[in-house]
Design a protein around this motif. Structure first.
Motif, PDB file in Angstrom:
ATOM      1  N   UNK A 187      -9.813  10.993   3.093  1.00 49.64           N
ATOM      2  CA  UNK A 187      -9.633  12.087   4.882  1.00 49.64           C
ATOM      3  C   UNK A 187     -10.301  11.585   5.458  1.00 49.64           C
ATOM      4  N   UNK A 188     -11.035  11.746   6.401  1.00 47.00           N
ATOM      5  CA  UNK A 188     -11.719  11.171   7.576  1.00 47.00           C
ATOM      6  C   UNK A 188     -13.312  11.383   6.953  1.00 47.00           C
ATOM      7  N   UNK A 189     -13.534  12.863   6.106  1.00 51.22           N
ATOM      8  CA  UNK A 189     -15.271  12.614   5.991  1.00 51.22           C
ATOM      9  C   UNK A 189     -15.317  12.561   4.731  1.00 51.22           C
ATOM     10  N   UNK A 190     -14.554  11.831   4.029  1.00 54.94           N
ATOM     11  CA  UNK A 190     -15.558  11.934   2.553  1.00 54.94           C
ATOM     12  C   UNK A 190     -16.415  10.826   2.245  1.00 54.94           C
ATOM     13  N   UNK A 191     -16.733   9.962   3.358  1.00 58.59           N
ATOM     14  CA  UNK A 191     -17.876   9.693   2.748  1.00 58.59           C
ATOM     15  C   UNK A 191     -19.410  10.735   3.378  1.00 58.59           C
ATOM     16  N   UNK A 192     -19.228  12.240   3.933  1.00 61.56           N
ATOM     17  CA  UNK A 192     -19.788  12.967   4.137  1.00 61.56           C
ATOM     18  C   UNK A 192     -20.663  13.457   3.209  1.00 61.56           C
ATOM     19  N   UNK A 193     -21.791  14.268   3.805  1.00 57.97           N
ATOM     20  CA  UNK A 193     -22.038  15.431   3.014  1.00 57.97           C
ATOM     21  C   UNK A 193     -20.804  16.437   3.723  1.00 57.97           C
ATOM     22  N   UNK A 194     -19.859  16.992   4.290  1.00 56.86           N
ATOM     23  CA  UNK A 194     -18.673  17.951   4.745  1.00 56.86           C
ATOM     24  C   UNK A 194     -17.683  17.704   3.891  1.00 56.86           C
ATOM     25  N   UNK A 240       1.347  -0.667   0.023  1.00 59.62           N
ATOM     26  CA  UNK A 240       0.398   0.227   0.538  1.00 59.62           C
ATOM     27  C   UNK A 240       1.043   0.790   0.054  1.00 59.62           C
ATOM     28  N   UNK A 241       1.010   2.148  -1.258  1.00 58.62           N
ATOM     29  CA  UNK A 241       1.228   3.255  -1.426  1.00 58.62           C
ATOM     30  C   UNK A 241      -0.120   4.940  -1.005  1.00 58.62           C
ATOM     31  N   UNK A 242       0.763   5.487   0.323  1.00 60.95           N
ATOM     32  CA  UNK A 242      -0.501   6.832   0.524  1.00 60.95           C
ATOM     33  C   UNK A 242       0.187   8.046   0.513  1.00 60.95           C
ATOM     34  N   UNK A 243      -0.335   9.003  -0.052  1.00 61.64           N
ATOM     35  CA  UNK A 243      -0.319   9.641  -0.191  1.00 61.64           C
ATOM     36  C   UNK A 243       0.332  10.724   0.682  1.00 61.64           C
ATOM     37  N   UNK A 244       0.991  11.723   0.532  1.00 62.17           N
ATOM     38  CA  UNK A 244       1.951  12.567   1.686  1.00 62.17           C
ATOM     39  C   UNK A 244       0.637  14.117   1.733  1.00 62.17           C
ATOM     40  N   UNK A 245       0.250  14.236   2.653  1.00 62.05           N
ATOM     41  CA  UNK A 245      -0.228  14.923   2.993  1.00 62.05           C
ATOM     42  C   UNK A 245      -0.427  16.329   4.526  1.00 62.05           C
ATOM     43  N   UNK A 246      -0.404  16.917   4.553  1.00 59.37           N
ATOM     44  CA  UNK A 246       0.011  17.783   5.466  1.00 59.37           C
ATOM     45  C   UNK A 246      -1.264  17.269   7.545  1.00 59.37           C
ATOM     46  N   UNK A 247       0.305  17.073   8.254  1.00 63.06           N
ATOM     47  CA  UNK A 247      -0.442  16.441   9.168  1.00 63.06           C
ATOM     48  C   UNK A 247      -0.232  17.940  10.284  1.00 63.06           C
ATOM     49  N   UNK A 282      -9.678  20.845   8.656  1.00 60.31           N
ATOM     50  CA  UNK A 282      -8.847  20.145   9.908  1.00 60.31           C
ATOM     51  C   UNK A 282      -9.966  18.865  10.166  1.00 60.31           C
ATOM     52  N   UNK A 283      -9.420  18.329  11.131  1.00 58.54           N
ATOM     53  CA  UNK A 283     -10.005  16.572  10.886  1.00 58.54           C
ATOM     54  C   UNK A 283     -10.290  15.946  10.488  1.00 58.54           C
ATOM     55  N   UNK A 284      -9.456  16.094   8.974  1.00 57.72           N
ATOM     56  CA  UNK A 284      -9.324  14.910   8.280  1.00 57.72           C
ATOM     57  C   UNK A 284      -8.570  14.178   7.754  1.00 57.72           C
ATOM     58  N   UNK A 285      -7.354  15.041   8.591  1.00 53.85           N
ATOM     59  CA  UNK A 285      -6.546  13.796   8.553  1.00 53.85           C
ATOM     60  C   UNK A 285      -5.672  13.195   9.624  1.00 53.85           C
ATOM     61  N   UNK A 286      -5.415  12.269   9.930  1.00 51.01           N
ATOM     62  CA  UNK A 286      -5.010  11.517  11.597  1.00 51.01           C
ATOM     63  C   UNK A 286      -3.924  11.499  11.901  1.00 51.01           C
ATOM     64  N   UNK A 287      -3.162  10.493  10.207  1.00 54.23           N
ATOM     65  CA  UNK A 287      -2.176  10.410  10.406  1.00 54.23           C
ATOM     66  C   UNK A 287      -1.479  10.365   9.238  1.00 54.23           C
ATOM     67  N   UNK A 288      -0.260   9.032   8.762  1.00 55.94           N
ATOM     68  CA  UNK A 288       0.384   8.847   7.525  1.00 55.94           C
ATOM     69  C   UNK A 288      -0.599   7.944   6.668  1.00 55.94           C
TER      70      UNK A 288
END
Length: 547
Positions: free
Chosen positions: A407-414, A186-193, A396-402
């Motif tokens: 993102x954590x809200x991907x499947x939500x209307x948010x 598994x290869x993950x994108x790099x994003x701000x934390x 805010x609140x979308x990414x918690x770890x690498x």
């Protein structure tokens, strides 16, 4: 894929990465006990750290020395003594016999019976019955077992639970994610934390999430109980915090599960009470159904009108129109009849073979042009490539770890609401060359990196080139906007095949085998295509002898 050899202490490196990440970013939110846990672990030597992580990754808190063998640790006994000195391990703790007995095999327990002259009595018993019989003589069994082998008891599990929660944002994930990365699976994108964008911003928030997971662990046991127990269980859940949308979503999902079980128990008033506390679909739908079941048609229609005035999902909207019509018609009230759409359908007879019905249909349609079996992957994939940087934007609140594929809200209307300006600016590029350039560039440079919309194995350069050439920008935008408005449901249900005739244009084809019919989300897509003049049809396949 080439095999990857992990270093013997890979697990320690991963553990340190996790706890250091949390200690660095959440120092002010950790309890004194959690800080002591971290400091104690950092104070011991590498061998002691390895032993601790090895034991922490195993099931349970108690371990027998004779059952431990780790070649990368020079001396398990020395490492255990160091951990004991740091308060991370107890050696031969005083525990109840009932806790010790499961650490021993049946053969070992029977050997104890031989020493006690009781083998004839116990050897025919099964494992569970043997344990119970031995525990009847708890005091003597306890003395014997406690001296049979050195026993280690690991400490600090509760503190590490908080570290895992802060790192992953949940307690479902574990250090396995590191291994998948290290093995190249598994290869993950790099994003701000950055700290200001992380999930947890207060200790009270952490405590509420911990309380939620403590309750969730009990769900399998509680779900079979009576109605009063379920209601009491719900009352023990943490209170919602409007600012913490992640916890609110989790609480709503758990509440829906409890309410549905209350319905099955015919505890309809209690079920309605729980649905009332839930903002997530299908809570309002269930309340409408409950009202109708209880003989309250006016209330059922009121719920349907509320949904129609402010729908939270397309599925909810479709339900309100159809259910409201049925209830109103039954009770003589005025209600518009929902429109019905007859999807263009062609029936063909194909020779049965080893291929799936979709592949057989694609081969049949090849006579009409280039046909690809894409299902949900084409439009999802192109959308993911087009808005790649927006998917992984620092929200805010979308990414918690690498180790997040989304993102954590991907499947939500948010998701689309929080990124509305970014998405609108990107959609303005759809009618120009920037759209094609962005998709093709990300297809080349991001290949293999996890993206929740992109299924790399189904995308080819030929397919993307044809799609970008043939599908009008207006169609891309309409479909993209519908997907983003409700990703949980609208990333699925798209037609199986895309057909590109020889000269121009394209057509979307849903394939149905014998006895199969359109699902609700597929029918909603077909209605959408009809509304926006997007060529579509159903190809109904029947098997026959075509020789």
């Amino acid at each position: 894929m080439k095999a990857v050899d992990l270093p013997p202490d890979y697990y320690l490196s991963n553990f340190l990465s996790l706890v250091n990440f949390v200690a660095d970013r959440y120092t002010s939110l950790l309890s004194p006990g959690e800080k002591t846990f971290y400091d104690s672990f950092q104070s011991v030597d590498p061998d002691a750290q390895k032993l601790y992580v090895r034991l922490l990754s195993r099931k349970g808190q108690l371990f027998r020395r004779s059952k431990l063998s780790y070649s990368e640790i020079d001396s398990i006994e020395t490492a255990a003594q160091i951990l004991a000195g740091a308060g991370l391990l107890d050696i031969d703790p005083v525990v109840e016999p009932a806790v010790l007995v499961p650490l021993f095999s049946k053969a070992e327990l029977l050997a104890l019976c031989v020493e006690r002259g009781e083998l004839k009595t116990f050897r025919t018993l099964g494992r569970g019955a043997l344990e119970k019989a031995l525990l009847v003589q708890a005091e003597s069994v306890g003395l014997r077992l406690s001296g049979a082998d050195t026993v280690y008891r690991i400490n600090g599990e509760e503190a590490f639970t908080t570290f895992k929660l802060c790192y992953f944002g949940n307690l479902r994930q574990d250090l396995t994610d590191y291994v998948l990365r290290d093995l190249g699976l598994q290869t993950y994108e790099r994003y701000s934390l950055e700290q200001r964008h992380l999930l947890f911003q207060s200790r009270a928030q952490i405590e509420r999430h911990l309380q939620y997971y403590r309750c969730a662990e009990q769900l399998d046991t509680v779900i079979g109980a009576d109605a009063d127990t379920l209601v009491d269980f719900h009352a023990g859940l943490p209170a919602k915090d409007r600012a913490d949308k992640t916890l609110s979503r989790r609480l709503d999902r758990l509440t829906l599960t409890l309410a549905r079980q209350l319905e099955r128990l015919d505890a309809l008033d209690q079920a309605d009470m729980l649905y009332r506390a839930c903002e997530r679909p299908p809570a309002r739908e269930r309340r409408a159904r409950l009202a109708a079941k209880q003989g309250r048609p006016a209330a059922a229609l009121a719920f349907c009108r509320d949904i129609l005035a402010a729908p939270r999902s397309e599925e909810e909207l479709t339900f309100a129109g159809a259910f409201g019509y049925r209830i109103a018609r039954r009770h003589g009230d005025d209600w518009p009849q929902p429109p019905a759409y007859q999807v263009p359908t062609k029936t063909v007879v194909l020779a049965a073979g080893p291929a799936s019905v979709e592949w057989a249909a694609a081969e049949y349609l090849a006579a009409e042009g280039r046909c690809f079996y894409v299902e949900n992957t084409l439009f999802n994939g192109v959308l993911g490539l087009f808005i790649w940087d927006i998917v992984f934007a620092p929200v805010a609140g979308a990414f918690f770890n690498p180790f997040q594929t989304a993102p954590g809200d991907f499947y939500e209307p948010d998701f689309h609401i929080a990124r509305a300006e970014l998405l609108q600016a990107r959609f303005e590029q759809l009618s120009g060359p920037a759209f094609t350039d962005t998709v093709k560039r990300n297809f080349r440079h991001k290949r293999g990196i996890a993206n929740p919309l992109v299924a790399w194995q189904y995308l080819s350069e030929e397919l993307i080139d044809l799609a970008l050439t043939r599908i009008p920008a207006a169609h891309w935008e309409k479909i993209f906007r519908r997907q983003l408005a409700e990703l949980r449901n609208n990333r699925a249900g798209l037609p199986d095949l895309v057909l590109f005739p020889p000269d121009s244009g394209y057509e979307l084809v849903e394939v149905k085998g014998p006895g199969d019919r359109l699902q609700k989300n597929q029918l909603r897509w077909m209605c959408f295509f009809a509304e926006h003049n997007i060529a579509h049809r159903v190809l109904a396949v029947e098997w026959g002898d075509c020789a």
